[in-house]
Write an enzyme that holds these catalytic residues in place. Structure first.
Site, PDB file in Angstrom:
ATOM      1  N   HIS A  70       0.813  -1.210   0.000  1.00 48.52           N
ATOM      2  CA  HIS A  70       0.000   0.000   0.000  1.00 48.52           C
ATOM      3  C   HIS A  70       0.848   1.263   0.000  1.00 48.52           C
ATOM      4  O   HIS A  70       1.953   1.270   0.528  1.00 48.52           O
ATOM      5  CB  HIS A  70      -0.883   0.028   1.251  1.00 48.52           C
ATOM      6  CG  HIS A  70      -1.749  -1.167   1.410  1.00 48.52           C
ATOM      7  ND1 HIS A  70      -2.050  -1.683   2.636  1.00 48.52           N
ATOM      8  CD2 HIS A  70      -2.370  -1.960   0.508  1.00 48.52           C
ATOM      9  CE1 HIS A  70      -2.832  -2.739   2.492  1.00 48.52           C
ATOM     10  NE2 HIS A  70      -3.040  -2.933   1.208  1.00 48.52           N
ATOM     11  N   LYS A  80       5.532   6.480   6.623  1.00 52.38           N
ATOM     12  CA  LYS A  80       5.008   5.559   7.631  1.00 52.38           C
ATOM     13  C   LYS A  80       6.156   5.120   8.533  1.00 52.38           C
ATOM     14  O   LYS A  80       7.275   4.908   8.059  1.00 52.38           O
ATOM     15  CB  LYS A  80       4.398   4.309   6.987  1.00 52.38           C
ATOM     16  CG  LYS A  80       3.078   4.546   6.312  1.00 52.38           C
ATOM     17  CD  LYS A  80       2.487   3.242   5.795  1.00 52.38           C
ATOM     18  CE  LYS A  80       1.152   3.501   5.125  1.00 52.38           C
ATOM     19  NZ  LYS A  80       0.589   2.273   4.554  1.00 52.38           N
ATOM     20  N   TYR A 140       1.368   1.791  13.559  1.00 50.43           N
ATOM     21  CA  TYR A 140       2.168   2.668  12.710  1.00 50.43           C
ATOM     22  C   TYR A 140       1.652   4.099  12.705  1.00 50.43           C
ATOM     23  O   TYR A 140       0.459   4.343  12.849  1.00 50.43           O
ATOM     24  CB  TYR A 140       2.301   2.120  11.289  1.00 50.43           C
ATOM     25  CG  TYR A 140       1.020   2.020  10.494  1.00 50.43           C
ATOM     26  CD1 TYR A 140       0.691   2.998   9.560  1.00 50.43           C
ATOM     27  CD2 TYR A 140       0.165   0.943  10.638  1.00 50.43           C
ATOM     28  CE1 TYR A 140      -0.467   2.910   8.811  1.00 50.43           C
ATOM     29  CE2 TYR A 140      -0.994   0.838   9.895  1.00 50.43           C
ATOM     30  CZ  TYR A 140      -1.309   1.829   8.985  1.00 50.43           C
ATOM     31  OH  TYR A 140      -2.469   1.740   8.251  1.00 50.43           O
ATOM     32  N   ASP A 176      -6.078  -6.529  -2.060  1.00 49.88           N
ATOM     33  CA  ASP A 176      -4.646  -6.805  -2.185  1.00 49.88           C
ATOM     34  C   ASP A 176      -4.354  -7.863  -3.248  1.00 49.88           C
ATOM     35  O   ASP A 176      -3.319  -7.810  -3.897  1.00 49.88           O
ATOM     36  CB  ASP A 176      -4.062  -7.221  -0.830  1.00 49.88           C
ATOM     37  CG  ASP A 176      -3.954  -6.044   0.135  1.00 49.88           C
ATOM     38  OD1 ASP A 176      -4.091  -4.889  -0.311  1.00 49.88           O
ATOM     39  OD2 ASP A 176      -3.739  -6.279   1.327  1.00 49.88           O
TER      40      ASP A 176
END
Length: 182
Positions: A70, A80, A140, A176
């Site tokens: 992603h 991130k 995260y 995904d």
């Protein structure tokens, strides 16, 4: 106890330009240890993005679960910083920046509850992970808010990257599975 006003985050550049492993400097005694997970000053001294817009959590009950790859496109690209406080993951980043010296290369690292490592993923890189044990949790930070119109991904098995995942895939979302090749 040591002076916690000095550097407590240990930065090691990875094979992907602008990406870093961040290790916690453990300060311990008979009670256990203490460590710093975040310091705006230390991030800025490294020349890294230090703003946090969101913190997110993901829980996967099944070993072999794959999430990703992603990223968010401009104008909402994001940094991130990923950590695994429970269980273990094999975290992969792929450089999708055409002007980068590491364009289309990938890097992977195990992030576990035991090693307390974090991975800094720069803007323009996709990331995904596979759980290595049951009942794994990730945490995260992102430098940008989630924008569904900018959220996208690339296939985990895209031959342009040749990523080697450690386990057979036990669970993966339809999104995904159906991302296009880069």
């Amino acid at each position: 106890m040591a002076d916690l006003g000095v550097e407590q985050m240990i930065f090691t550049e990875t094979e992907i330009s602008g990406s870093y492993l961040i290790d916690v400097k453990r300060i311990g005694d008979d009670r256990g240890f203490f460590g710093r997970l975040w310091c705006e000053r230390e991030m800025e001294e490294m020349g890294l993005v230090s703003s946090i817009k969101q913190s997110n959590i993901g829980v996967s009950p099944l070993k072999g679960t794959l999430r990703g790859l992603h990223y968010q496109t401009a104008p909402h690209q994001e940094v991130k910083i990923i950590r695994c406080p429970r269980g273990a993951i094999y975290d992969v980043i792929v450089d999708l920046r055409p002007d980068s010296p590491t364009f289309k290369k990938w890097f992977a690292v195990e992030l576990t509850a035991e090693n307390s490592r974090m991975l800094y993923v720069p803007e323009g890189c996709a990331t995904g992970y596979q759980t290595l044990v049951d009942d794994t949790e990730i945490y995260y930070h992102t430098s940008e808010f989630y924008h569904p119109e900018s959220a996208t991904g690339v296939r985990h098995d895209d031959p342009a990257f040749g990523i080697e995942w450690p386990l057979p895939i036990a669970a993966i979302s339809d999104n995904d599975k159906n991302w296009k090749n880069f």
